[in-house]
Design an enzyme around this catalytic site. Structure first.
Site, PDB file in Angstrom:
ATOM      1  N   CYS A 265     -66.106 -12.593  17.141  1.00  0.00           N
ATOM      2  CA  CYS A 265     -64.701 -12.811  16.775  1.00  0.00           C
ATOM      3  C   CYS A 265     -63.699 -11.936  17.513  1.00  0.00           C
ATOM      4  O   CYS A 265     -62.809 -12.453  18.174  1.00  0.00           O
ATOM      5  CB  CYS A 265     -64.524 -12.594  15.270  1.00  0.00           C
ATOM      6  SG  CYS A 265     -65.249 -13.912  14.321  1.00  0.00           S
TER       7      CYS A 265
HETATM    8  C1  UDX Z   1     -65.041  -9.572  12.136  1.00  0.00           C
HETATM    9  C2  UDX Z   1     -64.041  -9.431  10.986  1.00  0.00           C
HETATM   10  O1  UDX Z   1     -64.271  -8.190  10.286  1.00  0.00           O
HETATM   11  C3  UDX Z   1     -64.148 -10.613  10.042  1.00  0.00           C
HETATM   12  O2  UDX Z   1     -63.153 -10.511   9.030  1.00  0.00           O
HETATM   13  C4  UDX Z   1     -63.953 -11.909  10.845  1.00  0.00           C
HETATM   14  O3  UDX Z   1     -64.110 -13.029   9.994  1.00  0.00           O
HETATM   15  C5  UDX Z   1     -64.945 -11.968  11.993  1.00  0.00           C
HETATM   16  O4  UDX Z   1     -64.833 -10.795  12.810  1.00  0.00           O
HETATM   17  P1  UDX Z   1     -67.661  -9.195  12.434  1.00  0.00           P
HETATM   18  O5  UDX Z   1     -67.478  -9.695  13.832  1.00  0.00           O
HETATM   19  O6  UDX Z   1     -68.806  -9.698  11.629  1.00  0.00           O
HETATM   20  O7  UDX Z   1     -66.348  -9.494  11.575  1.00  0.00           O
HETATM   21  O8  UDX Z   1     -67.828  -7.609  12.554  1.00  0.00           O
HETATM   22  P2  UDX Z   1     -67.063  -6.307  12.047  1.00  0.00           P
HETATM   23  O9  UDX Z   1     -67.849  -5.672  10.977  1.00  0.00           O
HETATM   24  O10 UDX Z   1     -65.636  -6.552  11.790  1.00  0.00           O
HETATM   25  O11 UDX Z   1     -67.199  -5.399  13.364  1.00  0.00           O
HETATM   26  C6  UDX Z   1     -66.698  -5.852  14.629  1.00  0.00           C
HETATM   27  C7  UDX Z   1     -67.045  -4.860  15.710  1.00  0.00           C
HETATM   28  O12 UDX Z   1     -66.250  -3.675  15.567  1.00  0.00           O
HETATM   29  C8  UDX Z   1     -68.509  -4.387  15.703  1.00  0.00           C
HETATM   30  O13 UDX Z   1     -68.978  -4.301  17.027  1.00  0.00           O
HETATM   31  C9  UDX Z   1     -68.441  -3.028  15.054  1.00  0.00           C
HETATM   32  O14 UDX Z   1     -69.495  -2.190  15.449  1.00  0.00           O
HETATM   33  C10 UDX Z   1     -67.089  -2.518  15.559  1.00  0.00           C
HETATM   34  N1  UDX Z   1     -66.477  -1.511  14.689  1.00  0.00           N
HETATM   35  C11 UDX Z   1     -66.104  -1.819  13.421  1.00  0.00           C
HETATM   36  C12 UDX Z   1     -66.273  -0.227  15.176  1.00  0.00           C
HETATM   37  O15 UDX Z   1     -66.616   0.085  16.335  1.00  0.00           O
HETATM   38  N2  UDX Z   1     -65.687   0.703  14.355  1.00  0.00           N
HETATM   39  C13 UDX Z   1     -65.292   0.426  13.086  1.00  0.00           C
HETATM   40  O16 UDX Z   1     -64.762   1.328  12.415  1.00  0.00           O
HETATM   41  C14 UDX Z   1     -65.516  -0.882  12.591  1.00  0.00           C
END
Ligand code: UDX
Length: 431
Positions: A265
């Site tokens: 996403c």
């Molecule tokens: C995301 C959105 O959170 C969700 O609402 C939407 O519907 C789809 O995209 P997702 O892709 O499942 O969800 O992952 P998410 O948990 O949001 O993490 C996204 C990326 O950011 C990951 O690679 C994660 O490791 C990274 N991340 C997240 C960080 O590096 N630091 C953080 O503090 C949070």
């Protein structure tokens, strides 16, 4: 008065479609899921989720046994009884970054061709689509049938690894509607959900999804940028960001620095926003910068390795966590991909391990040797990069590295290890 239960069709049984369908089935609705991928449908019918998601298998099997969830490749069977058709197909990025709407177009065409005369379901767009797509792309296809079919936009905010939980207990419901009749039916359909509900027009609902992902991705990029600066200033970014988040206006979530964001996403949606802004002649300085920040961030992990090891040629590097984050087998835009490719290009040997994402990763970067366990990946390694925040990695301690590695150098790309437990280890983290 009992809540009316509905017949629901789900178009597209990817992670969003399957989790959404199961969440509806658990509420007692009768759900038929459609996918054009025969293998995926067969796998679902056998009770075998086509991707990893905690607890999904058990809930899928219950749904199939009770008959509340069925899967088909036949669009007619999916929509013939439907009161609601939820469109959950993918909207991937085209090579130029712009949203590829071909799946959503095909879904709309299939629906309109298969819908029996006289049926008036509401077609609800859950797929992430650029503002204006439902009115400008989907409506003309549906209207070509000569029937005025009702459309709504209800974006999905679920996170992979928590897909079912997030589908069942969302933070908020965004209902993009055009008329009071559709709004009323959707309100009834979601009557069981306890969270704030915001009703908007179609375009606004579409934009809210991009607005949310862009904000969260920007927050992660900010945390990474701040952590890089903390390293320059020789201060601990944990303490700095903890202090920052004590400001009542700043929530501490999504402020964990690391090797950058990946997944299906954030990168795709930001690219789509950037490409759409360019097309409109209003380039987005901020979101372009967020993408650039993220594209470069993984290199910090390699820089830290180089600071400890010098030349990487001929060194064996263990790469723990191949999925884009812990809790999923999704490798799309995983930061493990550029990390591994750069290390291989520098002549290092890379040994990877992930609890569930090895198969998918192998297809993308076949030159990474795969190990069956953390221990096997660490064996004789000159250094290790921890790339995904899997629970099983959090409990690792100094001796897990010291006893197996040639030199216990650990770069924690997700800041999940406990520094005090890294006895005997050269422990580096981003920030
Ligand atoms: C995301 C959105 O959170 C969700 O609402 C939407 O519907 C789809 O995209 P997702 O892709 O499942 O969800 O992952 P998410 O948990 O949001 O993490 C996204 C990326 O950011 C990951 O690679 C994660 O490791 C990274 N991340 C997240 C960080 O590096 N630091 C953080 O503090 C949070």
């Amino acid at each position: 008065m009992p809540r009316p239960l509905s017949n629901v069709a789900i178009i597209g049984m990817g992670p969003v479609g399957l989790a959404t369908g199961l969440a509806f089935a658990l509420e007692g609705h009768d759900v038929v899921g459609l996918d054009t991928d025969t293998k995926r449908v067969e796998s679902i019918r056998r009770g075998q989720p086509p991707f990893y998601e905690p607890a999904l298998k058990e809930i899928l099997r219950d749904g199939l046994e009770s008959g509340s969830l069925r899967a088909t490749t036949h669009v007619g069977k999916a929509v013939e009884q439907a009161d609601f058709i939820f469109v959950c197909v993918g909207t991937p990025a085209r090579p130029d970054g712009y949203m590829d709407d071909s799946f959503i177009r095909r879904a709309a065409t299939d629906i309109v061709n298969a819908l029996p005369e006289g049926r008036r379901p509401i077609t609800v767009i859950k797929s992430t689509v650029l503002p204006g797509t439902t009115e400008g792309v989907i409506r003309p296809i549906l209207n070509a049938s000569g029937r005025a079919l009702s459309l709504a936009v209800n974006p999905e905010f679920l996170r992979e690894g928590r897909a079912l939980e997030d589908s069942r207990y969302p933070d908020r419901l965004i209902l993009g509607v055009e008329d009071e009749a559709a709004a009323k039916r959707l309100r009834q359909f979601y009557a069981h959900v306890r969270c704030p509900v915001l009703e908007t027009d179609l375009r606004t609902a579409e934009a809210i999804k991009y607005g949310t992902n862009a904000f969260l991705a920007t927050k992660v990029a900010y945390a990474n940028e701040m952590a890089n600066l903390c390293q320059v200033f020789r201060v601990d970014s944990d303490r700095v960001l903890e202090g920052v988040a004590l400001d009542a206006r700043i929530d501490p979530k999504f402020l964990v620095p690391g090797v950058g964001f990946g997944g299906s996403c954030f990168p795709k949606d930001l690219k789509a926003l950037v490409a759409a802004a360019k097309v409109e002649g209003k380039p987005s300085v901020l979101f372009e910068a967020v993408l650039r920040q993220n594209d470069a961030q993984y290199r910090r992990a390699i820089e830290l390795l180089r600071e400890e090891l010098g030349e990487l040629r001929g060194k064996r590097i263990a790469l723990l966590g191949l999925a884009f984050k812990g809790g999923t087998d999704d490798v799309r835009e995983s930061r493990a991909i550029p990390i591994a490719k750069d290390l291989l290009a520098e002549g290092a040997e890379v040994v990877g391990y992930d609890p569930v994402a090895m198969e998918g990763f192998h297809q993308l970067v076949p030159d990474v040797r795969l190990a069956k366990s953390v221990r096997a990946a660490l064996a004789e390694a000159d250094a290790c990069i921890l790339q995904a925040d899997w629970k099983e990695f959090e409990d690792l301690e100094g001796r897990d590295f010291v006893l197996t590695m040639r030199t216990p150098i650990v770069v924690d790309g997700r800041r999940i290890l406990t520094p005090a437990r890294m006895i005997g280890v050269t422990y580096r983290r981003i920030g």
